[in-house]
Design an enzyme around this catalytic site. Structure first.
Site, PDB file in Angstrom:
ATOM      1  N   PHE A 194       0.869  -1.180   0.000  1.00  0.00           N
ATOM      2  CA  PHE A 194       0.000   0.000   0.000  1.00  0.00           C
ATOM      3  C   PHE A 194       0.910   1.236   0.000  1.00  0.00           C
ATOM      4  O   PHE A 194       0.883   2.061   0.901  1.00  0.00           O
ATOM      5  CB  PHE A 194      -0.936   0.018   1.214  1.00  0.00           C
ATOM      6  CG  PHE A 194      -1.746  -1.240   1.402  1.00  0.00           C
ATOM      7  CD1 PHE A 194      -2.925  -1.435   0.703  1.00  0.00           C
ATOM      8  CD2 PHE A 194      -1.327  -2.232   2.285  1.00  0.00           C
ATOM      9  CE1 PHE A 194      -3.686  -2.587   0.888  1.00  0.00           C
ATOM     10  CE2 PHE A 194      -2.073  -3.393   2.475  1.00  0.00           C
ATOM     11  CZ  PHE A 194      -3.251  -3.572   1.773  1.00  0.00           C
ATOM     12  N   ASP A 215       1.016  -1.145  -4.972  1.00  0.00           N
ATOM     13  CA  ASP A 215      -0.197  -0.350  -4.784  1.00  0.00           C
ATOM     14  C   ASP A 215      -1.173  -0.702  -5.898  1.00  0.00           C
ATOM     15  O   ASP A 215      -0.765  -1.017  -7.025  1.00  0.00           O
ATOM     16  CB  ASP A 215       0.102   1.152  -4.795  1.00  0.00           C
ATOM     17  CG  ASP A 215      -1.013   1.959  -4.136  1.00  0.00           C
ATOM     18  OD1 ASP A 215      -0.833   2.398  -2.978  1.00  0.00           O
ATOM     19  OD2 ASP A 215      -2.082   2.135  -4.761  1.00  0.00           O
ATOM     20  N   ASN A 242      -2.971  -5.888  -6.412  1.00  0.00           N
ATOM     21  CA  ASN A 242      -3.823  -5.990  -5.234  1.00  0.00           C
ATOM     22  C   ASN A 242      -2.978  -6.656  -4.141  1.00  0.00           C
ATOM     23  O   ASN A 242      -2.505  -7.779  -4.312  1.00  0.00           O
ATOM     24  CB  ASN A 242      -5.049  -6.846  -5.562  1.00  0.00           C
ATOM     25  CG  ASN A 242      -5.977  -6.958  -4.366  1.00  0.00           C
ATOM     26  OD1 ASN A 242      -5.554  -7.005  -3.211  1.00  0.00           O
ATOM     27  ND2 ASN A 242      -7.265  -7.010  -4.644  1.00  0.00           N
ATOM     28  N   ASP A 263       0.671  -0.421   5.171  1.00  0.00           N
ATOM     29  CA  ASP A 263      -0.035   0.841   5.464  1.00  0.00           C
ATOM     30  C   ASP A 263      -1.317   0.908   4.637  1.00  0.00           C
ATOM     31  O   ASP A 263      -1.446   1.740   3.723  1.00  0.00           O
ATOM     32  CB  ASP A 263       0.893   2.033   5.160  1.00  0.00           C
ATOM     33  CG  ASP A 263       0.229   3.364   5.517  1.00  0.00           C
ATOM     34  OD1 ASP A 263      -0.678   3.364   6.376  1.00  0.00           O
ATOM     35  OD2 ASP A 263       0.620   4.395   4.942  1.00  0.00           O
ATOM     36  N   CYS A 303      -5.182   3.085  10.030  1.00  0.00           N
ATOM     37  CA  CYS A 303      -5.674   4.463  10.179  1.00  0.00           C
ATOM     38  C   CYS A 303      -7.185   4.445  10.401  1.00  0.00           C
ATOM     39  O   CYS A 303      -7.862   5.441  10.188  1.00  0.00           O
ATOM     40  CB  CYS A 303      -5.293   5.315   8.976  1.00  0.00           C
ATOM     41  SG  CYS A 303      -5.853   4.656   7.415  1.00  0.00           S
TER      42      CYS A 303
HETATM   43  N1  SAH Z   1       1.835   4.260   2.518  1.00  0.00           N
HETATM   44  C1  SAH Z   1       1.389   5.459   1.844  1.00  0.00           C
HETATM   45  C2  SAH Z   1      -0.093   5.729   2.032  1.00  0.00           C
HETATM   46  C3  SAH Z   1      -0.976   4.586   1.673  1.00  0.00           C
HETATM   47  S1  SAH Z   1      -2.669   5.010   1.527  1.00  0.00           S
HETATM   48  C4  SAH Z   1       2.216   6.634   2.327  1.00  0.00           C
HETATM   49  O1  SAH Z   1       2.723   6.572   3.442  1.00  0.00           O
HETATM   50  O2  SAH Z   1       2.343   7.605   1.593  1.00  0.00           O
HETATM   51  C5  SAH Z   1      -3.343   3.514   1.001  1.00  0.00           C
HETATM   52  C6  SAH Z   1      -2.997   3.110  -0.408  1.00  0.00           C
HETATM   53  O3  SAH Z   1      -3.499   1.789  -0.587  1.00  0.00           O
HETATM   54  C7  SAH Z   1      -3.590   3.947  -1.528  1.00  0.00           C
HETATM   55  O4  SAH Z   1      -2.551   4.427  -2.342  1.00  0.00           O
HETATM   56  C8  SAH Z   1      -4.488   2.967  -2.336  1.00  0.00           C
HETATM   57  O5  SAH Z   1      -4.364   3.148  -3.735  1.00  0.00           O
HETATM   58  C9  SAH Z   1      -3.925   1.628  -1.938  1.00  0.00           C
HETATM   59  N2  SAH Z   1      -4.832   0.455  -1.925  1.00  0.00           N
HETATM   60  C10 SAH Z   1      -6.069   0.361  -1.394  1.00  0.00           C
HETATM   61  N3  SAH Z   1      -6.514  -0.918  -1.460  1.00  0.00           N
HETATM   62  C11 SAH Z   1      -5.519  -1.656  -2.050  1.00  0.00           C
HETATM   63  C12 SAH Z   1      -5.349  -3.040  -2.384  1.00  0.00           C
HETATM   64  N4  SAH Z   1      -6.299  -3.939  -2.097  1.00  0.00           N
HETATM   65  N5  SAH Z   1      -4.193  -3.427  -2.952  1.00  0.00           N
HETATM   66  C13 SAH Z   1      -3.229  -2.514  -3.230  1.00  0.00           C
HETATM   67  N6  SAH Z   1      -3.317  -1.212  -2.928  1.00  0.00           N
HETATM   68  C14 SAH Z   1      -4.444  -0.779  -2.339  1.00  0.00           C
END
Ligand code: SAH
Length: 359
Positions: A194, A215, A242, A263, A303
């Site tokens: 993520f 991501d 994913n 995250d 979060c």
């Molecule tokens: N770690 C980042 C913030 C992450 S926010 C930082 O510190 O800047 C959460 C992220 O998860 C988003 O970019 C969103 O696109 C992604 N996301 C949400 N569900 C997801 C999934 N099932 N698989 C991959 N990415 C996902």
């Protein structure tokens, strides 16, 4: 509430049934949150907010000294509920998320211009919560000029930020300090799940042999790859995936990592979705612990306000047991200090970032 004599967004005096003054508040005519308490201050509205802004800015000069991207005003915690002001270099991004702050937007802009003298101010009023306040969603430059992309440093890493379209106001500023801390733990082969634009991945890359960033969003991964290249970090692989599927694939291929960051977005947006959300947190943490070498570090975040720290720890304990991966808790962290928590308003405490070490 017994009676109200106010227009939408007015700054009102609140009194008890017996007429005892309880302080000032923003009044909202449509929200479930009718009153947002502001406490006491000068009677003059301009002086009132000038004082609040001054206190918020003075605090940031101590906890975010030298940060090019940080939060200058964090709503409730700076006693201007529903006002957000983020700084990206010499650009300010403002959100007014209730009728109260929206009514006073011109005043905030004027006060910030006089005090901070930014090159430009962007009003980023597209969050959905504004609909609950009967407010429209708008994004517009309200002072000076705001480039399409703003260059900022976070620690030693340069980021290019799209303040008009990026998630939140462009970066996840609440993780700013945790990004830097992740760098101090990072070694060997790193995984940032993520990743968004690489807030964790790029800090880790300076200390790891290689980092895999995952991501689901294509634009996020493109921005990450671009940021990595401009920082000369050739050891980062950015992959659109994913995370749930990819962690399973990595396990099947017997991949192993020394430093892992999880995250995810808030899985529990409402209380009703809590039990399903806990299942999601359990799954990713269990899989991550299986991928982690003994001696490795897992930095794991939630979060979701509804997932309290004790609940999160319980999930992690069960994940570790099922993964047959005993862990010790090394550090407990919150959102960065420029996003402080107001005691008495538990919703202002939402981010938990725990550092675990696999034994
Ligand atoms: N770690 C980042 C913030 C992450 S926010 C930082 O510190 O800047 C959460 C992220 O998860 C988003 O970019 C969103 O696109 C992604 N996301 C949400 N569900 C997801 C999934 N099932 N698989 C991959 N990415 C996902």
């Amino acid at each position: 509430m017994l009676s109200v004599d106010a227009e939408p967004g007015d700054l009102v005096d609140v009194r008890s049934e017996r007429g005892r003054p309880l302080g000032r508040a923003f009044f909202s005519s449509t929200s479930q949150i009718t009153l947002r308490m502001l406490g006491e201050g000068p009677r003059d509205v301009r002086a009132f907010f000038a004082e609040r802004l001054e206190a918020a800015l003075a605090y940031r000069t101590r906890v975010a000294a030298g940060a090019q991207a940080c939060r200058l005003v964090n709503g409730e915690a700076d006693r201007i509920p529903s006002l957000i002001v983020d700084r990206y270099g010499d650009v300010l991004v403002i959100q007014t998320l209730s009728q109260g702050t929206d009514r006073h937007l011109d005043l905030f802009i004027e006060l910030l211009q006089a005090r901070v003298k930014p090159a430009g101010i962007l009003v980023r009023n597209d969050p959905k919560v504004r609909v609950l306040e009967g407010l429209e969603q708008v994004v517009e430059v309200r002072a000076g000029t705001v480039p399409d992309l703003v260059d900022v440093m976070e620690g030693d890493i340069a980021y290019r930020v799209d303040v008009r379209h990026g998630q939140k106001t462009g970066l996840f500023l609440d993780q700013r300090e945790n990004h830097l801390v992740a760098g101090t733990y990072a070694s060997g082969r790193g995984l940032d799940a993520f990743s968004y634009h690489g807030g964790f991945a790029l800090q880790m890359a300076r200390h790891c042999d290689s980092v895999l960033a995952l991501d689901g969003s294509e634009p996020a991964i493109a921005a990450l790859a671009d940021n990595a290249a401009r920082n000369g970090l050739a050891n980062v692989e950015a992959r659109v995936a994913n995370v749930f599927d990819e962690l399973r694939e990595l396990e099947i291929s017997k991949a192993r990592f020394d430093t892992i960051v999880l995250d995810p977005p808030a899985f529990a947006k409402t209380k009703a979705s809590l039990s399903k959300a806990l299942g999601g947190y359990k799954e990713i943490n269990l899989r991550a612990l299986k991928l982690l070498r003994p001696g490795g570090i897992l930095i794991t975040c939630t979060c979701s306000y509804h997932v309290s720290e004790p609940l999160f720890l319980e999930v992690l304990e069960r994940s570790a047991a099922d993964a047959l991966a005993p862990v010790v808790l090394v550090e407990k962290r919150l959102q960065a200090r420029d996003h402080p928590v107001l005691l008495g308003v538990p919703e202002t405490s939402y981010l938990k970032c725990l550092v675990l070490r696999r034994l």
